[in-house]
Design a protein around this motif. Sequence first.
Motif, PDB file in Angstrom:
ATOM      1  N   PHE A 124      30.158  25.657  32.640  1.00 49.63           N
ATOM      2  CA  PHE A 124      30.422  24.238  32.883  1.00 49.63           C
ATOM      3  C   PHE A 124      30.240  23.493  31.566  1.00 49.63           C
ATOM      4  CE2 PHE A 124      28.918  20.135  35.016  1.00 49.63           C
ATOM      5  CZ  PHE A 124      30.189  19.765  35.409  1.00 49.63           C
ATOM      6  N   LEU A 125      31.238  22.742  31.143  1.00 51.81           N
ATOM      7  CA  LEU A 125      31.223  22.152  29.799  1.00 51.81           C
ATOM      8  C   LEU A 125      29.964  21.336  29.508  1.00 51.81           C
ATOM      9  CD1 LEU A 125      32.533  21.735  27.086  1.00 51.81           C
ATOM     10  CD2 LEU A 125      33.994  19.958  28.086  1.00 51.81           C
ATOM     11  N   PRO A 126      29.461  20.502  30.430  1.00 50.21           N
ATOM     12  CA  PRO A 126      28.205  19.812  30.127  1.00 50.21           C
ATOM     13  C   PRO A 126      27.046  20.760  29.822  1.00 50.21           C
ATOM     14  CG  PRO A 126      29.309  18.730  31.947  1.00 50.21           C
ATOM     15  CD  PRO A 126      30.070  19.992  31.672  1.00 50.21           C
ATOM     16  N   VAL A 127      26.992  21.914  30.500  1.00 50.39           N
ATOM     17  CA  VAL A 127      25.942  22.892  30.219  1.00 50.39           C
ATOM     18  C   VAL A 127      26.148  23.492  28.833  1.00 50.39           C
ATOM     19  CG1 VAL A 127      24.920  25.087  30.951  1.00 50.39           C
ATOM     20  CG2 VAL A 127      25.609  23.400  32.667  1.00 50.39           C
ATOM     21  N   VAL A 128      27.398  23.783  28.489  1.00 51.94           N
ATOM     22  CA  VAL A 128      27.711  24.302  27.158  1.00 51.94           C
ATOM     23  C   VAL A 128      27.254  23.317  26.074  1.00 51.94           C
ATOM     24  CG1 VAL A 128      29.616  24.919  25.606  1.00 51.94           C
ATOM     25  CG2 VAL A 128      29.635  25.711  27.972  1.00 51.94           C
ATOM     26  N   LEU A 129      27.498  22.032  26.306  1.00 52.68           N
ATOM     27  CA  LEU A 129      27.103  21.015  25.322  1.00 52.68           C
ATOM     28  C   LEU A 129      25.584  20.886  25.261  1.00 52.68           C
ATOM     29  CD1 LEU A 129      29.774  18.252  26.065  1.00 52.68           C
ATOM     30  CD2 LEU A 129      29.804  19.993  24.268  1.00 52.68           C
ATOM     31  N   GLU A 130      24.909  21.001  26.398  1.00 58.52           N
ATOM     32  CA  GLU A 130      23.449  20.972  26.397  1.00 58.52           C
ATOM     33  C   GLU A 130      22.898  22.115  25.544  1.00 58.52           C
ATOM     34  OE1 GLU A 130      21.094  19.069  27.671  1.00 58.52           O
ATOM     35  OE2 GLU A 130      22.099  17.740  29.085  1.00 58.52           O
ATOM     36  N   PHE A 131      23.475  23.304  25.702  1.00 62.40           N
ATOM     37  CA  PHE A 131      23.019  24.440  24.902  1.00 62.40           C
ATOM     38  C   PHE A 131      23.270  24.187  23.412  1.00 62.40           C
ATOM     39  CE2 PHE A 131      24.335  28.304  22.627  1.00 62.40           C
ATOM     40  CZ  PHE A 131      23.108  28.944  22.566  1.00 62.40           C
ATOM     41  N   ALA A 132      24.469  23.721  23.077  1.00 66.01           N
ATOM     42  CA  ALA A 132      24.788  23.455  21.675  1.00 66.01           C
ATOM     43  C   ALA A 132      23.818  22.449  21.070  1.00 66.01           C
ATOM     44  CB  ALA A 132      26.223  22.958  21.548  1.00 66.01           C
ATOM     45  N   SER A 133      23.342  21.512  21.892  1.00 62.45           N
ATOM     46  CA  SER A 133      22.424  20.481  21.386  1.00 62.45           C
ATOM     47  C   SER A 133      21.079  21.060  20.970  1.00 62.45           C
ATOM     48  CB  SER A 133      22.207  19.385  22.437  1.00 62.45           C
ATOM     49  OG  SER A 133      21.335  19.820  23.474  1.00 62.45           O
ATOM     50  N   THR A 134      20.751  22.264  21.440  1.00 66.01           N
ATOM     51  CA  THR A 134      19.471  22.889  21.087  1.00 66.01           C
ATOM     52  C   THR A 134      19.568  23.702  19.808  1.00 66.01           C
ATOM     53  OG1 THR A 134      19.847  24.960  22.322  1.00 66.01           O
ATOM     54  CG2 THR A 134      18.955  23.077  23.555  1.00 66.01           C
ATOM     55  N   GLN A 135      20.762  23.836  19.261  1.00 64.78           N
ATOM     56  CA  GLN A 135      20.970  24.669  18.090  1.00 64.78           C
ATOM     57  C   GLN A 135      21.001  23.828  16.807  1.00 64.78           C
ATOM     58  OE1 GLN A 135      21.177  28.205  18.731  1.00 64.78           O
ATOM     59  NE2 GLN A 135      20.430  27.167  20.578  1.00 64.78           N
ATOM     60  N   PRO A 136      20.660  24.430  15.664  1.00 66.16           N
ATOM     61  CA  PRO A 136      20.840  23.718  14.396  1.00 66.16           C
ATOM     62  C   PRO A 136      22.300  23.299  14.235  1.00 66.16           C
ATOM     63  CG  PRO A 136      19.556  25.720  14.081  1.00 66.16           C
ATOM     64  CD  PRO A 136      20.091  25.775  15.481  1.00 66.16           C
ATOM     65  N   PRO A 137      22.564  22.216  13.512  1.00 64.29           N
ATOM     66  CA  PRO A 137      23.941  21.694  13.432  1.00 64.29           C
ATOM     67  C   PRO A 137      24.994  22.728  13.064  1.00 64.29           C
ATOM     68  CG  PRO A 137      22.424  20.113  12.502  1.00 64.29           C
ATOM     69  CD  PRO A 137      21.607  21.339  12.821  1.00 64.29           C
ATOM     70  N   ALA A 138      24.742  23.553  12.065  1.00 62.82           N
ATOM     71  CA  ALA A 138      25.754  24.524  11.636  1.00 62.82           C
ATOM     72  C   ALA A 138      26.072  25.515  12.750  1.00 62.82           C
ATOM     73  CB  ALA A 138      25.291  25.268  10.384  1.00 62.82           C
ATOM     74  N   GLU A 139      25.028  26.004  13.442  1.00 62.43           N
ATOM     75  CA  GLU A 139      25.235  26.941  14.536  1.00 62.43           C
ATOM     76  C   GLU A 139      25.913  26.251  15.714  1.00 62.43           C
ATOM     77  OE1 GLU A 139      22.667  26.807  12.630  1.00 62.43           O
ATOM     78  OE2 GLU A 139      22.044  28.842  12.090  1.00 62.43           O
ATOM     79  N   ALA A 140      25.558  25.004  15.968  1.00 60.70           N
ATOM     80  CA  ALA A 140      26.190  24.266  17.057  1.00 60.70           C
ATOM     81  C   ALA A 140      27.682  24.103  16.810  1.00 60.70           C
ATOM     82  CB  ALA A 140      25.533  22.891  17.212  1.00 60.70           C
ATOM     83  N   VAL A 141      28.042  23.794  15.570  1.00 59.01           N
ATOM     84  CA  VAL A 141      29.456  23.629  15.237  1.00 59.01           C
ATOM     85  C   VAL A 141      30.223  24.930  15.458  1.00 59.01           C
ATOM     86  CG1 VAL A 141      31.065  23.274  13.322  1.00 59.01           C
ATOM     87  CG2 VAL A 141      29.149  21.712  13.649  1.00 59.01           C
ATOM     88  N   GLU A 142      29.670  26.047  15.006  1.00 62.09           N
ATOM     89  CA  GLU A 142      30.348  27.329  15.184  1.00 62.09           C
ATOM     90  C   GLU A 142      30.511  27.657  16.661  1.00 62.09           C
ATOM     91  OE1 GLU A 142      31.902  29.242  12.954  1.00 62.09           O
ATOM     92  OE2 GLU A 142      31.455  27.541  11.631  1.00 62.09           O
ATOM     93  N   PHE A 143      29.491  27.365  17.450  1.00 64.98           N
ATOM     94  CA  PHE A 143      29.578  27.615  18.892  1.00 64.98           C
ATOM     95  C   PHE A 143      30.654  26.744  19.518  1.00 64.98           C
ATOM     96  CE2 PHE A 143      28.125  26.961  23.304  1.00 64.98           C
ATOM     97  CZ  PHE A 143      28.050  28.282  23.723  1.00 64.98           C
ATOM     98  N   LEU A 144      30.709  25.474  19.139  1.00 63.50           N
ATOM     99  CA  LEU A 144      31.714  24.566  19.695  1.00 63.50           C
ATOM    100  C   LEU A 144      33.124  24.988  19.285  1.00 63.50           C
ATOM    101  CD1 LEU A 144      29.965  21.121  19.161  1.00 63.50           C
ATOM    102  CD2 LEU A 144      30.241  22.357  21.326  1.00 63.50           C
ATOM    103  N   ARG A 145      33.275  25.525  18.093  1.00 63.17           N
ATOM    104  CA  ARG A 145      34.605  25.964  17.653  1.00 63.17           C
ATOM    105  C   ARG A 145      35.139  27.094  18.516  1.00 63.17           C
ATOM    106  NH1 ARG A 145      33.439  25.766  11.124  1.00 63.17           N
ATOM    107  NH2 ARG A 145      33.845  23.534  10.865  1.00 63.17           N
ATOM    108  N   GLU A 146      34.232  27.894  19.091  1.00 65.51           N
ATOM    109  CA  GLU A 146      34.663  28.959  19.994  1.00 65.51           C
ATOM    110  C   GLU A 146      35.381  28.391  21.218  1.00 65.51           C
ATOM    111  OE1 GLU A 146      34.127  32.580  20.420  1.00 65.51           O
ATOM    112  OE2 GLU A 146      34.131  32.430  18.241  1.00 65.51           O
ATOM    113  N   THR A 147      35.030  27.177  21.583  1.00 60.00           N
ATOM    114  CA  THR A 147      35.604  26.560  22.782  1.00 60.00           C
ATOM    115  C   THR A 147      36.717  25.568  22.459  1.00 60.00           C
ATOM    116  OG1 THR A 147      34.106  24.632  22.841  1.00 60.00           O
ATOM    117  CG2 THR A 147      33.289  26.682  23.799  1.00 60.00           C
ATOM    118  N   ALA A 148      37.003  25.364  21.178  1.00 57.49           N
ATOM    119  CA  ALA A 148      37.889  24.258  20.778  1.00 57.49           C
ATOM    120  C   ALA A 148      39.277  24.359  21.398  1.00 57.49           C
ATOM    121  CB  ALA A 148      37.994  24.204  19.252  1.00 57.49           C
ATOM    122  N   HIS A 149      39.826  25.579  21.510  1.00 55.61           N
ATOM    123  CA  HIS A 149      41.183  25.704  22.060  1.00 55.61           C
ATOM    124  C   HIS A 149      41.221  25.283  23.523  1.00 55.61           C
ATOM    125  CE1 HIS A 149      39.205  29.537  22.907  1.00 55.61           C
ATOM    126  NE2 HIS A 149      40.065  29.722  23.897  1.00 55.61           N
TER     127      HIS A 149
END
Length: 251
Positions: A124-149
């Motif tokens: 669920f996208l809100p859960v994905v964003l919650e997880f990304a928020s717990t990561q350092p910025p660089a790691e969060a960006v890489e994780f979000l890029r996996e979902t960008a498409h």
Amino acid sequence: MALFHNPPRRMSHTLRALAWLLRYPTDALRENLGAVREALHEERALTFGRLSELDALIDRLAALPPLRAEAEYVDLFDRGRRTSLHLFEHVHGDSRDRGPAMIDLTQTYERAGLLLGDGELPDFLPVVLEFASTQPPAEAVEFLRETAHIVRALFTAMLERPSPQAALFAAVLAAVLDLAGEKAERVPLPEEPALDESWAEPEAFGGCSSQGQARPDQPQPIHIHRSTERTSGRTAGHASAHGAGAARRAA
């Protein structure tokens, strides 16, 4: 192509606020819209123009009668596969790959100390964003890029819906793409399968993949790729809301 190489110095509050805005508009959510707005503006991880678009969504959610806000949310996110906020709906549909992917993603969260609540699904996208928020910025960006498409396809589907609330929620998806360093732009969308096709039984033992499952006792990588073939259905259930104050706490 990524728009920037250096992610914002801070983005955890913004990611949590965006997750909050994509959740079902409960009374608790509506009561804390002011805190969500404050978190977005204080962190300033997004451009002024994008913040203005999010302000418009917050204003609409605050002004609508509760039943109207809830009905609009259901009509937008629960009545079409293209606008589903469950990411694996767009990748795996109802194929046998979806279960192992859910398990892998849940284990990724658990290794980071994030436990799902009752009724929450890991894609669920809100859960994905919650997880990304717990990561350092660089790691969060890489994780979000996996979902960008997938997020870009959702963004396109929102813009194609002839309703004012769809355009406002599209701004949230555009903000997610901004934080991923990706461009918020329309992309071609495949035609949705006919009803009979979407309910067709999969071929026996077809589409079953053991990739990443040969060593179930070992950490497995998460890969979120485009799917060239889908037989999807809507996954029921929404993630339960976390307190809006979480949007204002440091990761």
